[in-house]
Design a protein around this motif. Sequence first.
Motif, PDB file in Angstrom:
ATOM      1  N   GLU A  34     -47.939  -1.638  34.986  1.00  0.00           N
ATOM      2  CA  GLU A  34     -47.085  -0.932  33.589  1.00  0.00           C
ATOM      3  C   GLU A  34     -45.527  -1.472  33.842  1.00  0.00           C
ATOM      4  OE1 GLU A  34     -48.357   2.670  32.364  1.00  0.00           O
ATOM      5  OE2 GLU A  34     -50.422   1.988  32.351  1.00  0.00           O
ATOM      6  N   ASN A  35     -45.290  -0.936  35.149  1.00  0.00           N
ATOM      7  CA  ASN A  35     -43.569  -1.118  35.049  1.00  0.00           C
ATOM      8  C   ASN A  35     -43.366  -2.134  36.273  1.00  0.00           C
ATOM      9  OD1 ASN A  35     -40.700  -0.435  34.582  1.00  0.00           O
ATOM     10  ND2 ASN A  35     -40.936   1.092  36.096  1.00  0.00           N
ATOM     11  N   THR A  36     -44.167  -3.334  36.061  1.00  0.00           N
ATOM     12  CA  THR A  36     -43.708  -4.344  37.237  1.00  0.00           C
ATOM     13  C   THR A  36     -43.826  -5.931  36.616  1.00  0.00           C
ATOM     14  OG1 THR A  36     -45.097  -2.951  38.989  1.00  0.00           O
ATOM     15  CG2 THR A  36     -45.073  -5.437  39.342  1.00  0.00           C
ATOM     16  N   ILE A  37     -42.603  -6.391  37.050  1.00  0.00           N
ATOM     17  CA  ILE A  37     -42.482  -7.896  36.531  1.00  0.00           C
ATOM     18  C   ILE A  37     -43.166  -8.709  37.622  1.00  0.00           C
ATOM     19  CG2 ILE A  37     -40.807  -9.705  36.123  1.00  0.00           C
ATOM     20  CD1 ILE A  37     -38.766  -7.654  35.818  1.00  0.00           C
ATOM     21  N   VAL A  38     -44.190  -9.896  37.241  1.00  0.00           N
ATOM     22  CA  VAL A  38     -44.932 -10.465  38.023  1.00  0.00           C
ATOM     23  C   VAL A  38     -44.562 -11.835  37.875  1.00  0.00           C
ATOM     24  CG1 VAL A  38     -46.982 -11.280  38.967  1.00  0.00           C
ATOM     25  CG2 VAL A  38     -46.889  -8.656  38.547  1.00  0.00           C
ATOM     26  N   ILE A  39     -43.934 -12.769  38.881  1.00  0.00           N
ATOM     27  CA  ILE A  39     -43.551 -14.129  38.805  1.00  0.00           C
ATOM     28  C   ILE A  39     -44.391 -14.830  39.609  1.00  0.00           C
ATOM     29  CG2 ILE A  39     -41.762 -15.452  39.146  1.00  0.00           C
ATOM     30  CD1 ILE A  39     -40.854 -12.101  39.101  1.00  0.00           C
ATOM     31  N   TYR A  40     -45.104 -15.859  39.006  1.00  0.00           N
ATOM     32  CA  TYR A  40     -45.738 -16.987  39.930  1.00  0.00           C
ATOM     33  C   TYR A  40     -44.765 -18.191  39.801  1.00  0.00           C
ATOM     34  CZ  TYR A  40     -48.901 -19.875  42.497  1.00  0.00           C
ATOM     35  OH  TYR A  40     -49.438 -20.499  43.243  1.00  0.00           O
ATOM     36  N   THR A  41     -44.580 -18.668  40.698  1.00  0.00           N
ATOM     37  CA  THR A  41     -43.771 -19.893  40.984  1.00  0.00           C
ATOM     38  C   THR A  41     -44.193 -20.791  42.282  1.00  0.00           C
ATOM     39  OG1 THR A  41     -41.726 -21.059  40.549  1.00  0.00           O
ATOM     40  CG2 THR A  41     -41.608 -19.077  41.698  1.00  0.00           C
ATOM     41  N   SER A  42     -43.497 -21.991  42.344  1.00  0.00           N
ATOM     42  CA  SER A  42     -43.446 -22.727  43.481  1.00  0.00           C
ATOM     43  C   SER A  42     -42.158 -23.110  44.160  1.00  0.00           C
ATOM     44  CB  SER A  42     -44.511 -23.877  43.446  1.00  0.00           C
ATOM     45  OG  SER A  42     -44.426 -24.781  44.406  1.00  0.00           O
ATOM     46  N   ASP A  43     -41.938 -23.306  45.387  1.00  0.00           N
ATOM     47  CA  ASP A  43     -40.650 -23.860  45.671  1.00  0.00           C
ATOM     48  C   ASP A  43     -40.206 -25.356  45.024  1.00  0.00           C
ATOM     49  OD1 ASP A  43     -42.590 -25.342  47.033  1.00  0.00           O
ATOM     50  OD2 ASP A  43     -41.163 -25.284  49.034  1.00  0.00           O
ATOM     51  N   GLN A  44     -41.062 -25.928  44.457  1.00  0.00           N
ATOM     52  CA  GLN A  44     -40.817 -27.141  43.769  1.00  0.00           C
ATOM     53  C   GLN A  44     -42.199 -27.888  43.124  1.00  0.00           C
ATOM     54  OE1 GLN A  44     -40.346 -28.124  47.622  1.00  0.00           O
ATOM     55  NE2 GLN A  44     -42.383 -28.734  46.987  1.00  0.00           N
ATOM     56  N   GLY A  45     -42.186 -28.627  42.408  1.00  0.00           N
ATOM     57  CA  GLY A  45     -43.424 -29.390  42.024  1.00  0.00           C
ATOM     58  C   GLY A  45     -43.968 -30.318  43.065  1.00  0.00           C
ATOM     59  N   PHE A  46     -44.763 -31.225  42.681  1.00  0.00           N
ATOM     60  CA  PHE A  46     -45.481 -32.226  43.576  1.00  0.00           C
ATOM     61  C   PHE A  46     -46.218 -33.122  42.947  1.00  0.00           C
ATOM     62  CE2 PHE A  46     -48.032 -32.644  47.492  1.00  0.00           C
ATOM     63  CZ  PHE A  46     -46.937 -32.480  48.681  1.00  0.00           C
ATOM     64  N   HIS A  50     -47.330 -42.138  40.254  1.00  0.00           N
ATOM     65  CA  HIS A  50     -46.602 -43.162  40.789  1.00  0.00           C
ATOM     66  C   HIS A  50     -47.176 -43.683  42.175  1.00  0.00           C
ATOM     67  CE1 HIS A  50     -43.734 -42.764  37.767  1.00  0.00           C
ATOM     68  NE2 HIS A  50     -43.430 -41.352  38.126  1.00  0.00           N
ATOM     69  N   GLY A  51     -48.381 -43.159  42.486  1.00  0.00           N
ATOM     70  CA  GLY A  51     -49.163 -43.629  43.759  1.00  0.00           C
ATOM     71  C   GLY A  51     -48.804 -42.462  45.032  1.00  0.00           C
ATOM     72  N   TRP A  52     -48.027 -41.388  44.513  1.00  0.00           N
ATOM     73  CA  TRP A  52     -47.391 -40.468  45.597  1.00  0.00           C
ATOM     74  C   TRP A  52     -47.958 -39.215  46.038  1.00  0.00           C
ATOM     75  CZ3 TRP A  52     -41.867 -41.027  42.670  1.00  0.00           C
ATOM     76  CH2 TRP A  52     -41.277 -42.225  42.961  1.00  0.00           C
ATOM     77  N   PHE A  53     -47.584 -38.787  47.108  1.00  0.00           N
ATOM     78  CA  PHE A  53     -47.650 -37.358  47.429  1.00  0.00           C
ATOM     79  C   PHE A  53     -46.252 -37.089  47.758  1.00  0.00           C
ATOM     80  CE2 PHE A  53     -47.394 -37.417  52.039  1.00  0.00           C
ATOM     81  CZ  PHE A  53     -47.627 -38.887  52.223  1.00  0.00           C
ATOM     82  N   ASP A  54     -46.223 -35.516  48.138  1.00  0.00           N
ATOM     83  CA  ASP A  54     -44.800 -35.131  48.400  1.00  0.00           C
ATOM     84  C   ASP A  54     -43.731 -34.944  47.037  1.00  0.00           C
ATOM     85  OD1 ASP A  54     -43.833 -34.053  50.891  1.00  0.00           O
ATOM     86  OD2 ASP A  54     -41.996 -35.071  50.143  1.00  0.00           O
ATOM     87  N   LYS A  55     -42.362 -34.713  47.378  1.00  0.00           N
ATOM     88  CA  LYS A  55     -41.639 -34.086  46.389  1.00  0.00           C
ATOM     89  C   LYS A  55     -40.358 -34.692  46.129  1.00  0.00           C
ATOM     90  CE  LYS A  55     -41.630 -31.173  49.646  1.00  0.00           C
ATOM     91  NZ  LYS A  55     -42.591 -30.583  50.684  1.00  0.00           N
TER      92      LYS A  55
END
Length: 541
Positions: A348-360, A365-370
């Motif tokens: 009830e009194n907690t902010i929850v964030i979900y994220t990543s250090d960047q996309g992927f 484009h035939g790619w993996f990585d970032k």
Amino acid sequence: MRKKLAFSLILLIPVIGFIAFKSGKKKRPNIVFIMSDDHAYQAISAYDNRLMQTPNIDRIANEGMLFTNACVTNSICAPSRAVILTGKHSHLNGKIDNYFPFDTTNVTFPQLLQQNGYQTAMFGKLHFGNNPKGFDEFQILPDQGDYYNPDIITKKEGKKKLTGYVTDLITELTLNWLKNERDDDKPFFLAYLHKAPHREWIPAERHYKEYINKKFPEPETLFDTYEGRGRASNEQEMNLLTHMNWAGDSKIFPENMDKLGIKESHTYDKRLYNMTVGRMNPEQRKVWDETYGKMNEEFIKKYPQMTEVDKMKWRYQRYMQDYLGCIASVDEGVGKVLDFLKESGLDENTIVIYTSDQGFYLGEHGWFDKRFIFDQSFKTPLLVKWPGVIKPGSKNPQMVQNLDYAQTFLEAAGIKPPADMQGESLIPIFKGKGRNFRDAAYYHYYEYPSVHMVKRHYGVVTEKYKLVHFYYDVDEWELYDRKNDPNEMKNVYNDPKYKSVKAELHKKLADLRIKYKDSEILDKMYINKYDELLKQGKIFR
Ligand code: SGN
Ligand code: CA
């Protein structure tokens, strides 16, 4: 008499404050910051449900807000973490790439939270080469960390080896702290940081057994040939077919590569594979050998007939099976933490964030990585819930950045942010305001020449366009029309139709470089420092 009354009122102030605090009115929110490593938004069903279901991560958006245009300032691991902690762009916090050390004289928001009465804890991957400041408790993976039976650096007992699968272990450490080590009298900041789904994408047994039999839809641009684009897109080393490791990434056993005459993609291809399986105990290894052994046998049979197109398609499927398999454990872990917050009433009194250090890149484009400023790695997942503040089920299209988190958390905790932080608090957006939050985002990537060979570049991104300057061993400009070409396949920099757009964006970019205090002098300084590391043989390719 009057004086006496005034005096007793003054005495009452702390009592009133305490009652208000106890009755929950003034209680500062707890913050649970969940970040995974290299988690593409394409692999979160709240964003896109074509690849997999992530019911637990999605809960955060269902109960809060989904940011559809959250983005980073520099799409690579440790620099993104430094931006998050300091609220400053890479060129000012100094952590421009994965090689430069993090300058621990930087002021980070957890230090300020701790100084202002928050209990602070961090579990999982930090990737800094030094321990975090401002944490009452931490247990972090050294450097990139390992998937199976990882070592862990603890604040209290030094380095230890754990037994089990990394994502499950980080979840256990986090839950244990929440259940047993929390100080009920303080609000808390908890960083729950996954290594998964980082390369080489090693899922838990239960998930690779399931995912190895799945088939996934291909992205439209899997066979991109980079025509009409500059040297950066043409010279990168992120292609699924040509740069991915056969043993390390696709899990073709080294002896089978020899049997089929497949050469290593890099000198460390087989070595990485052997290091991964080398950490497994006999029981773990047995399940691995059985499951991946069957896949290897099937591959041996079909490999001689496979065309280059078949190989690309096969490698894409193999990549997705393991990458998404890793996310399945992350989603389960997030579910456990959300369940505990709910059961305990803390939610009830907690902010929850979900994220990543960047996309992927998941084959786009035939790619993996970032690393590139192109959408799949420039954008990053961001889901936030805060009961009573954020309206459940809301969506926001603003270009918020990882640069903004520090000021957001400080404001939520009632702390004035240091004047030199460069982001903006997201709280007006949480409250349904902040319509014109940021009209243009600034981006700067540095790590070149290095693994994946993505050239140095900086640029500006608006809702409609993206202007990029690639530099160092090139001097090339590219312009993309984000509305008419969402896959970013057409560089329109030299198209006369875009003459005025181009001029406007050049001006915007120059203004942003001034606003954020970036400059050619800094670019050159970082090049010189980097060249020094290159000379010393400290850069990995
Ligand atoms: C390793 C990976 C790269 C990855 C970098 C940085 N190669 O070098 O693919 O880009 O880490 O990743 S690997 O074969 O050794 O896994 S980051 O998340 O730390 O920035
Ligand atoms: Ca990363």
